[in-house]
Design an enzyme around this catalytic site. Structure first.
Site, short mmCIF file in Angstrom:
data_model
loop_
_atom_site.label_atom_id
_atom_site.label_comp_id
_atom_site.label_asym_id
_atom_site.label_seq_id
_atom_site.Cartn_x
_atom_site.Cartn_y
_atom_site.Cartn_z
N ARG A 58 0.85 -1.19 0.00
CA ARG A 58 0.00 0.00 0.00
C ARG A 58 0.89 1.24 0.00
O ARG A 58 2.10 1.15 0.14
CB ARG A 58 -0.95 -0.02 1.20
CG ARG A 58 -0.21 -0.37 2.49
CD ARG A 58 -0.71 0.34 3.68
NE ARG A 58 -0.62 1.76 3.57
CZ ARG A 58 0.52 2.47 3.77
NH1 ARG A 58 1.68 1.88 4.03
NH2 ARG A 58 0.51 3.78 3.66
N GLY A 59 0.23 2.42 -0.16
CA GLY A 59 1.00 3.66 -0.28
C GLY A 59 1.24 3.91 -1.76
O GLY A 59 1.71 3.01 -2.48
N ARG A 93 -6.28 -0.86 -7.60
CA ARG A 93 -6.85 0.20 -6.72
C ARG A 93 -7.03 1.46 -7.58
O ARG A 93 -6.22 1.71 -8.47
CB ARG A 93 -5.95 0.50 -5.51
CG ARG A 93 -6.03 -0.58 -4.42
CD ARG A 93 -5.29 -0.17 -3.17
NE ARG A 93 -6.05 0.73 -2.32
CZ ARG A 93 -5.53 1.30 -1.24
NH1 ARG A 93 -4.26 1.09 -0.89
NH2 ARG A 93 -6.26 2.10 -0.49
N ASP A 132 -1.95 10.74 -2.72
CA ASP A 132 -2.23 9.65 -3.67
C ASP A 132 -2.42 10.17 -5.08
O ASP A 132 -2.19 9.46 -6.06
CB ASP A 132 -3.46 8.86 -3.23
CG ASP A 132 -3.08 7.92 -2.11
OD1 ASP A 132 -2.97 8.37 -0.97
OD2 ASP A 132 -2.81 6.74 -2.41
N LYS A 136 -5.10 10.18 2.28
CA LYS A 136 -5.84 9.35 3.23
C LYS A 136 -6.99 10.11 3.90
O LYS A 136 -6.82 11.27 4.28
CB LYS A 136 -4.83 8.84 4.27
CG LYS A 136 -5.39 7.94 5.35
CD LYS A 136 -6.18 6.76 4.84
CE LYS A 136 -5.46 5.93 3.81
NZ LYS A 136 -6.39 5.04 3.05
O1 MRU Z 1 -4.79 3.28 1.67
P1 MRU Z 1 -3.30 3.51 1.69
O2 MRU Z 1 -2.67 3.03 2.95
O3 MRU Z 1 -2.63 2.98 0.45
O4 MRU Z 1 -3.16 5.10 1.67
C1 MRU Z 1 -1.88 5.67 1.71
C2 MRU Z 1 -1.91 7.14 1.77
O5 MRU Z 1 -2.95 7.77 1.77
C3 MRU Z 1 -0.59 7.82 1.76
O6 MRU Z 1 -0.65 9.02 2.48
C4 MRU Z 1 -0.20 8.14 0.30
O7 MRU Z 1 -0.33 7.02 -0.49
C5 MRU Z 1 1.18 8.66 0.21
S1 MRU Z 1 2.38 7.41 0.61
C6 MRU Z 1 3.91 8.11 0.38
#
Ligand code: MRU
Length: 350
Positions: free
Chosen positions: A57-58, A100, A243, A254
């Protein structure tokens, strides 16, 4: 074909993704911090499933994993049909693209790998692996650069608050917002606060684990304590990742990021977004064009309320959009955009 695209430094020891023995090894983030378990992905399908289930994730890590997924797909499709592998791999590209919806790094990485596929002649395995390793290494380099640029802006601040997990677990290594915090920690910042980040607990399970691994002291707060923390005067900056950033600077990140930005503006706390330019979706004019993922209500609901016939449901959007007007600065590897707008963002294109 073994390779580690970067060197680990003193306070950056965790890696979410590693290419090992012609497969992608992923640290299963659903199980942290209780168990440190790696899973081997040997196909594009396995990589896509790892992304959908949030073992990976991320935003940047999702893009990097997808690039390695293309390497696995190309090797397999070429083995099966050396004449027509370029047609056959379309299925894999489509499958990865569906993993995703919100993190634009996924689509950015797939486009870049598609360019390599178009150029390939003969067995594509080596060239595509080189391209994926380059995406991975460039992400780490971008993070280190953003770490320094962001830490420059934090000069004089005593405390920061961060949301979600934007560290080595969410990227190729070092991290975006958490990379800035690592750099600022080395320069002596006193207090690092981390939100729990409900409902998936990226802050409470992942960020504090990652910082603990690296010996960086931090304080966990409930999401609902953030405004009160700002009022206390203990933090001067909120730092988040992204994202997807629209061309006008509106930023999807997030769920809960928007609320933090509103509270920060109210309390005179500065708000910083840290993201590589691979997170910018230039064709998207504003945040209204960004698809927001909604995940299973069971991530939110106590199992008591998921029984057959229960009248309670849940709404579980996992991202929100913070308008550019609430963002003081966007830090990228290509430079810093203050008071982001369509005009100021364009400087990143030159
Ligand atoms: O649902 P996730 O855990 O994939 O969401 C991650 C985030 O919202 C992070 O803040 C974003 O991807 C930046 S990660 C460097």
């Amino acid at each position: 074909m073994n390779s580690a695209p970067d060197s680990f430094s003193d306070n950056d020891t965790v890696r979410a993704l590693q290419w090992r023995d012609n497969c992608l090894s992923v640290l299963d983030q659903r199980k942290l911090p209780g168990a440190i378990e790696y899973e081997t992905c040997d196909s594009a399908e396995a990589v896509a499933a790892a992304i959908t289930s949030m073992r990976v994730r991320g935003a940047p890590a999702i893009g990097i994993a997808a690039a390695y997924g293309v390497v696995l797909a190309a090797s397999q499709r070429y083995r099966e049909n050396p004449e027509h592998w370029k047609e056959a791999i379309e299925v894999d590209l489509a499958r990865l693209a569906q993993a995703r919806p919100t993190a634009v790094n996924l689509f950015w990485a797939l486009e870049r790998m598609r360019g390599e596929i178009e150029k390939a002649e003969g067995d594509p395995s080596v060239a595509l692996l080189e391209a994926a390793l380059a995406i991975h290494a460039q992400d780490v380099a971008a993070n280190r650069r953003m770490g320094e640029l962001g830490a420059d802006l934090l000069e004089g601040a005593a405390g920061v608050l961060t949301h979600c997990n934007t560290g080595s677990l969410a990227t190729g290594g070092y991290g975006t917002a958490l990379g800035v915090i690592r750099s600022a920690y080395r320069r002596g910042i006193e207090r690092i606060f981390v939100t729990e980040t409900r409902p998936w607990l990226q802050g409470a399970r992942l960020t504090v684990w990652e910082l603990d691994q690296d010996g960086v002291p931090a304080t966990l707060v409930a999401d609902s304590a953030a405004a009160y923390l700002m009022k206390s005067g203990k933090v001067q900056w909120v730092l988040v990742g992204a994202d997807r950033i629209a061309a006008n600077g509106d930023t999807a990140n997030k769920i809960g990021t928007y609320a933090l930005a509103v509270a920060a503006r109210h309390h005179g706390v500065k708000f910083m977004v840290v993201a590589p330019t691979s997170t910018i979706d230039w064709p998207a004019e504003s945040g209204d064009e960004i698809e927001i993922e909604e995940r299973d209500r069971r991530e939110l609901l106590n199992e008591h309320f998921t029984r057959e016939g229960c009248v309670i449901t849940a709404w579980n959007p996992v991202f929100d959009v913070t308008p550019a007007s609430l963002i003081d600065v966007i830090v990228t590897e290509k430079g810093v955009v203050r008071s982001p707008s369509r005009e100021s963002m364009r400087a990143l294109l030159t």
